[in-house]
Write a protein that holds these residues in place. Structure first.
Motif: not given
Length: 335
Positions: A242-271
């Motif tokens: 994730l720190a290298e910018g890769k979204v892999t399966l465990p996180l991918l599955y979680a992202l199908t249900e995350t709240t907007r705030e949770e999604t923004r947290s992941i977007e911050t790490i990717l950025k």
């Protein structure tokens, strides 16, 4: 008996079947990586001595034995096992340069020690040396397979780079990447072993299909371990993907249900490409909340289940049992 001990016993049984052959493979690799330029020899030795499971050459050797009536391993199988390990090693060198990795299997990566330029050239040399060995077999079918494999793997690397930092990765996107970067090489290993054992095209295809499913599961478990393991076991920092910018399966599955705030947290790490603003522990909370790891494990088990179904169509033998054991180890491993 603990899971780790069970795996150790199982792996020992597998290694007992191919131990002498693996020694011949290691000797062949050592002989083939003695370049006329000292830097090549040094980097090759560093990568080779770093260890690793040698799973890919083991698959070549077991596949060759599985389809042969004789217990003797052909020289062709030994050479092709060396080929796949050299190809695998060359991809690791290149991947570390692309990912700017600092460690590999708990030791400094080649690029951390010798820089990107020398590492890329060393990776190129290892790859071409693998083809030099393959050429000696004078078998166009083998070369066709290896050339096709190379194209698929390079395309996978391009796809991964295009998707770095993107959060809107679908499961189909993920599966395509795993197919190209991991499963295709596993499939080639078993096909090459079967070809060395003079198997029919049908048996070559079946073994290739088995190993493709195995490779898909292998990568999924790798991606799970990137979140759940420890740095001392992985040989690299946890959460590294994730720190290298890769979204892999465990996180991918979680992202199908995350709240907007949770999604923004992941977007911050990717950025940021770091956990400075959003800690890794927050990512683990999100994945646990939406059962990302469990769902990814269930998906991996589906692939190993298919792999088992395929291999069970072959006659019973010690080599079939060994290959089935590998399928079990892949989805139950902790490293």
């Amino acid at each position: 008996m603990t899971k780790g001990l069970t795996q150790a016993v199982s792996m020992k049984q597998i290694l007992d079947l191919v131990r002498d052959d693996l020694k011949r493979v290691e000797a062949a690799i050592g002989l083939e990586t003695v370049g006329s330029v000292s830097a090549i020899k040094t980097i090759s030795h560093h990568m080779h001595s770093a260890g690793g499971k040698r799973l890919r050459p083991i698959l070549v050797l077991l596949s060759s034995r599985l389809v042969k009536s004789s217990s003797q391993t052909t020289d062709e199988a030994i050479q092709l096992a060396a080929v796949v390990e050299l190809i695998h090693t060359s991809t690791l060198v290149h991947d570390d340069v692309i990912d700017e990795a600092k460690t590999r299997r708990g030791a400094p990566s080649a690029n951390a020690l010798w820089g990107n330029q020398m590492s890329v050239l060393a990776g190129d040399w290892l790859y071409m040396q693998a083809f030099q060995i393959a050429m000696r077999q004078r078998n166009f079918a083998i070369l066709d397979l290896l050339i096709g494999l190379t194209q698929v793997m390079v395309e996978g690397e391009f796809l991964q780079m295009e998707r770095l930092g993107k959060i809107d990765i679908s499961e189909t996107d993920y599966m395509e990447l795993v197919d190209r970067k991991t499963a295709s090489l596993f499939s080639a290993c078993c096909r090459l072993g079967a070809m060395a054992g003079n198997a029919s095209e049908e048996d070559c295809a079946r073994l290739g299909d088995f190993a493709w499913n195995l490779g898909m599961a292998f990568q999924m478990i790798d991606d799970i371990l990137d979140f759940t393991s420890k740095e001392t076991i992985l040989g690299k920092p946890v959460g590294n993907d994730l720190a290298e910018g890769k979204v892999t399966l465990p996180l991918l599955y979680a992202l199908t249900e995350t709240t907007r705030e949770e999604t923004r947290s992941i977007e911050t790490i990717l950025k940021d490409r770091s956990y400075e603003r959003v800690p890794f522990s927050r990512v683990l909370e999100i994945i646990e909340k939406y059962r990302g790891v469990e769902r990814a494990q269930e998906r991996a088990v589906q692939f190993t289940g298919r792999a088992r179904q395929i291999i069970e169509t072959f006659p019973d033998s010690a080599y079939r049992k060994a290959v089935l054991t590998i399928a079990d180890i892949v989805t139950d491993r902790d490293r």
